[in-house]
Design an enzyme around this catalytic site. Structure first.
Site, PDB file in Angstrom:
ATOM      1  N   ARG A   1      -6.102  -5.158  -8.335  1.00  0.00           N
ATOM      2  CA  ARG A   1      -4.965  -4.318  -7.941  1.00  0.00           C
ATOM      3  C   ARG A   1      -3.631  -5.023  -8.190  1.00  0.00           C
ATOM      4  NH1 ARG A   1      -6.880  -1.480  -2.200  1.00  0.00           N
ATOM      5  NH2 ARG A   1      -8.898  -0.728  -2.956  1.00  0.00           N
TER       6      ARG A   1
ATOM      7  N   ASP B   1       0.854  -1.182   0.000  1.00  0.00           N
ATOM      8  CA  ASP B   1       0.000   0.000   0.000  1.00  0.00           C
ATOM      9  C   ASP B   1       0.893   1.236   0.000  1.00  0.00           C
ATOM     10  OD1 ASP B   1      -2.242   1.524   0.124  1.00  0.00           O
ATOM     11  OD2 ASP B   1      -2.976   0.769   2.055  1.00  0.00           O
TER      12      ASP B   1
END
Length: 647
Positions: free
Chosen positions: A219, A172
Site C-alpha cells: 500500500r 486511510d
C-alpha cells in the site's frame, strides 16, 4: 561527472531551483514554503484550512482536542510532543482547520487524527504521527489505530508529515472522499502504509507527489475505485520483504481506478506498479532500479493537465529531493501567514481583523500579508501580540495604503495614530501609512495627526512611507526610562511640525525625509522633536539619507527639544550624519521648545552636505572620535545585540 549527477547537483545548488507549489519559494532557500496546496486539493474552491480563523498554539492533548473539534475555523500550531492517552485514542478534526507543527519537532504519539463523514477543508502539515503499533499485530487486525483516518470528506491537504509504526494503516482515505492532495510526506517502517477506497463508487480525485515510502511492505499506496489518481515524483525504497510475493508491492490501481504515474523512482521494489483488470494505469518517465514482479500498464487513464498545472522534477533527481525535503521542516509552522484583501479574496477584509486573529502571547512569527489597495481604518497592535510582520504584497509600497483621518483632539497621540504598534518584534515592509486629516477643512491649525505611533521594542520598517503634517511619525516607549528601539531603512517620511518625534532610540537610514512648506517665509516647521531619556545616550540617528523640501530657503529647523509635560529628564539626542540637507534648512537649525533651550539638548551633525549644511556657530558638529561611537550598531545593539541593519 555523469549527466544525471550534474543535473542533480544543479537542482540542489541553484537558489530556488526546487521551487514548486509545496517546495521552497523561488529565491527564498529551502526553508520557506508556501501554505497553499496544489493538485486536486486546490480545485473546486480550494483547500484553505483554518484561514480566516484565530491562530492558537497548543502543547497538550486537552488543548489540541478542544481546538481541533471546535466549530469555528482555527489555525492550530502544535508545539512539541503530545502523548495521547488512552493509547490509540482519536483526536477528532472538524471542518475548516489547519493543524501545523511548529518546526521539525512537533509530534503526536500513540494517537490518531480522525475526520468524520462530512468534514471538509482541512490541512494537516509538518507533524510526526507515530507509535500506536500493538506488538505482534503486523497485519493491523487487533486495533484500528491509523495515523490519519478520514471517511467521506472533501478538500484535504496532507503535507510534510512523517507517519510510522501505527496500529493499522498510516493514512486511510475512505468512502467517497474527494479533492485530496498528499505531498512531501514520509511513510516508513510499516506494513500497510496508505489505502484509499472502501466504496463501490468511483468518486475520489487525489494527487500524490514527492512522498517517500521506505521500509513499507504494501500500500504505497493502494487506490481502489478512484476517479482520478495522479502520482508523480514519489520515491519508493528499502521495501520490507518477506516470503509473500503477492502482498508485497508498491502502487496498486484497483477496481475501476484511473491512475497516472509520472517521474517516480522505484529502488529495489517488488511489484512496483500494478493494476486490476478493471483499472487503468499509465506510467511515464519513472525509473525502476533493481525491481521485480509486475510493472503493469493498461488503458489511457487521463491527462492530469486537463485538471491543473504542475511541474515535474526529473526522476533521477527524486531520491535526493525527497530525502532532503520530505517530512517535517524546521522552517514550517514558525511563520503563519494571514492574508488581507479588501475585495474578500483573502482571509480577512481589514488589517485589524487579521491582528485580532493573532493570539495574545503569540510565540511564533505571524505574517499579515496585505493585498494592494487602500484600507481606511485604524489599526491597533496591542503589547501582547508580538512577532508580527506586516507585508504589502504590491510591486510598490504605494500600492498598499493604510490611512485614516483622526486628529489628536480625539484621544491624543494614541487616539490619533492611524496605526499604533505597542507590541515588540514587529516588522513592516512595502507599505504606506497615512493620516490625511485636513486641518484647513476643519478650520484648525497645528493639529497633531499621526500616521504611525510605536511604543514597542525592536520595530523595523523597510521600504515604507509615512505621510502626514504635524507629528507624522512618533517612535516612543512605554515610559521615560524604558528604551525602545526602532529601525527605518529605504523609507519616506513627510510632514511639517515635529513630524519625527518621541523618546525611542530611532535610526533612519538610506531614506528620504520631506519637510513640507506651510506657506511661511520665516518658519515652516521642525523635522525632529526628540524626548530622549537622559540616561539613554542614543536618541535619533538620521544617517546616509536625504532631506528634501518645498519650503523657502532658511525656513526649516532640524529640530527642537521636547520635554513632555515639562519633564526635565527628557534630554533630546539627535545626530544628523552623512545626510544631504536642502536650502530650506536654517543656518541655525536647532531651536528652543516650551521654555527649554536647545543648547541643553544633545544636538549635532556629522559630515552633512548640501546647501542646507553651511557652517554656523549655532550648529554643533560631532568630532570624529565621538562619531566612532555613534554608528548604527551603537544605537540599536542594546544588551541583546539586536542588528536589523545586517539583514
Amino acid at each position: 561527472m555523469t549527466v544525471v549527477a550534474a543535473l542533480l547537483a544543479a537542482l540542489l545548488s541553484a537558489p530556488g531551483a526546487v521551487a514548486r507549489a509545496q517546495g521552497p519559494a523561488p529565491g527564498a532557500g529551502a526553508t520557506t514554503w508556501t501554505d497553499k496546496p496544489d493538485g486536486f486539493a486546490a480545485l473546486a474552491g480550494g483547500t484553505t484550512g483554518g484561514a480566516g480563523g484565530k491562530v492558537v498554539t497548543v502543547r497538550t492533548q486537552q488543548d489540541l482536542t478542544a481546538y481541533a473539534s471546535a466549530p469555528d475555523p482555527y489555525i492550530i500550531r502544535i508545539a512539541g510532543s503530545i502523548d495521547v492517552d488512552p493509547f490509540g485514542s482519536d483526536i477528532v478534526v472538524t471542518s475548516n482547520k489547519t493543524l501545523i507543527g511548529v518546526g521539525s519537532t512537533a509530534e503526536i504519539v500513540h494517537g490518531e487524527l480522525h475526520l468524520n463523514p462530512g468534514t471538509h477543508n482541512v490541512i494537516i502539515r509538518n507533524l510526526t504521527i507515530r507509535d500506536s503499533y500493538v506488538e505482534g499485530d503486523w497485519d493491523g487486525k487487533t486495533q484500528d489505530f491509523d495515523a490519519i483516518q478520514m471517511d467521506s470528506v472533501h478538500h484535504v491537504w496532507i503535507d510534510h508529515n512523517t507517519f510510522t509504526r501505527m496500529g493499522d494503516g498510516l493514512l486511510d482515505i475512505r468512502k467517497d472522499s474527494d479533492y485530496v492532495t498528499v505531498s512531501w510526506n514520509v511513510f516508513k517502517d510499516h506494513n500497510k502504509a496508505f489505502g484509499l477506497g472502501w466504496t463501490d463508487n468511483v468518486t475520489t480525485n487525489i494527487t500524490l507527489h514527492h512522498n517517500w515510502f521506505t521500509g513499507i511492505k504494501q500500500r504505497s499506496p493502494s487506490i481502489d475505485n478512484a476517479a482520478h489518481a495522479h502520482l508523480y515524483n514519489n520515491y519508493l525504497s528499502a521495501q520490507y520483504r518477506d516470503e509473500d510475493p503477492v502482498w508485497t508491492y508498491g502502487n496498486w490501481s484497483r477496481g475501476r481506478t484511473k491512475m497516472v504515474i509520472e517521474n517516480s523512482y522505484y529502488d529495489g521494489i517488488r511489484n512496483p506498479y500494478q493494476a486490476d483488470e478493471t483499472a487503468e494505469l499509465v506510467q511515464r518517465g519513472s525509473i525502476a532500479r533493481d525491481t521485480t514482479g509486475r510493472h503493469d500498464t493498461q488503458g489511457e487513464a487521463f491527462d492530469p493537465r486537463d485538471f491543473y498545472p504542475y511541474r515535474l522534477d526529473p526522476a533521477a533527481a527524486v531520491p535526493a529531493l525527497v530525502k532532503r525535503f520530505s517530512g517535517p521542516q524546521s522552517g514550517l509552522g514558525t511563520d503563519t501567514v494571514l492574508r488581507v484583501a479588501a475585495d474578500g479574496s483573502g482571509d480577512f477584509r481589514t488589517v485589524q481583523a487579521a491582528v485580532n486573529a493573532v493570539p495574545a502571547g503569540n510565540d511564533g512569527r505571524i505574517t499579515i500579508a496585505i493585498a494592494p489597495g487602500t484600507y481606511r481604518e485604524q489599526v491597533r497592535v496591542p503589547a501582547d501580540k508580538p512577532r508580527l510582520t506586516f507585508l504589502g504584497t504590491g510591486r510598490d509600497r504605494g500600492d498598499t495604503v493604510i490611512v485614516y483621518d483622526t486628529p489628536a483632539e480625539y484621544g491624543g497621540s494614541t487616539g490619533s495614530a492611524t496605526v499604533l504598534i505597542a507590541a515588540s518584534d514587529v516588522t513592516a515592509r512595502h507599505l504606506t501609512f497615512v493620516n490625511d486629516f485636513d486641518e484647513a477643512a476643519h478650520e484648525l491649525n497645528g493639529e497633531q495627526a499621526l500616521a504611525m505611533k510605536t511604543t514597542g521594542d525592536r520595530i523595523v520598517f523597510t521600504d515604507t512611507a509615512f505621510k502626514g503634517n504635524q507629528d507624522t511619525l512618533m517612535t516612543d516607549s512605554p515610559k521615560l526610562t524604558t528604551i525602545s528601539r526602532v529601525y527605518l531603512r529605504d523609507s519616506y517620511i513627510e510632514g511639517d511640525v515635529d513630524f519625527i518625534y518621541g523618546r525611542a532610540t530611532t535610526v533612519i537610514e538610506r531614506s528620504t525625509i520631506k519637510a513640507l512648506s506651510r506657506g511661511s517665509d520665516s518658519n515652516n516647521g521642525y523635522i525632529t522633536a526628540a524626548s530622549t531619556w537622559k540616561g539613554n545616550p542614543y536618541g535619533f540617528l538620521i544617517t546616509r539619507s536625504r532631506i528634501v523640501s518645498d519650503a523657502p530657503d532658511q525656513t526649516f529647523h532640524l529640530g527642537r527639544p521636547w520635554h513632555p509635560g515639562g519633564e526635565p529628564d527628557a534630554i533630546a539626542q539627535v545626530l544628523i550624519r552623512d545626510t544631504w540637507l536642502p536650502a530650506a534648512i536654517k543656518n541655525s537649525p536647532w531651536t528652543d521648545m516650551g521654555g527649554f533651550p536647545w543648547q541643553e539638548a544633545r544636538f549635532s551633525e556629522y559630515r552633512t552636505t548640501g546647501p542646507g549644511a553651511a557652517p554656523s556657530a549655532d550648529r554643533p558638529r560631532m568630532t570624529d572620535a565621538d562619531a566612532a561611537g555613534h554608528e548604527v550598531a551603537d544605537y540599536l545593539a542594546g544588551s541583546d545585540g539586536w542588528a536589523p541593519q545586517t539583514q
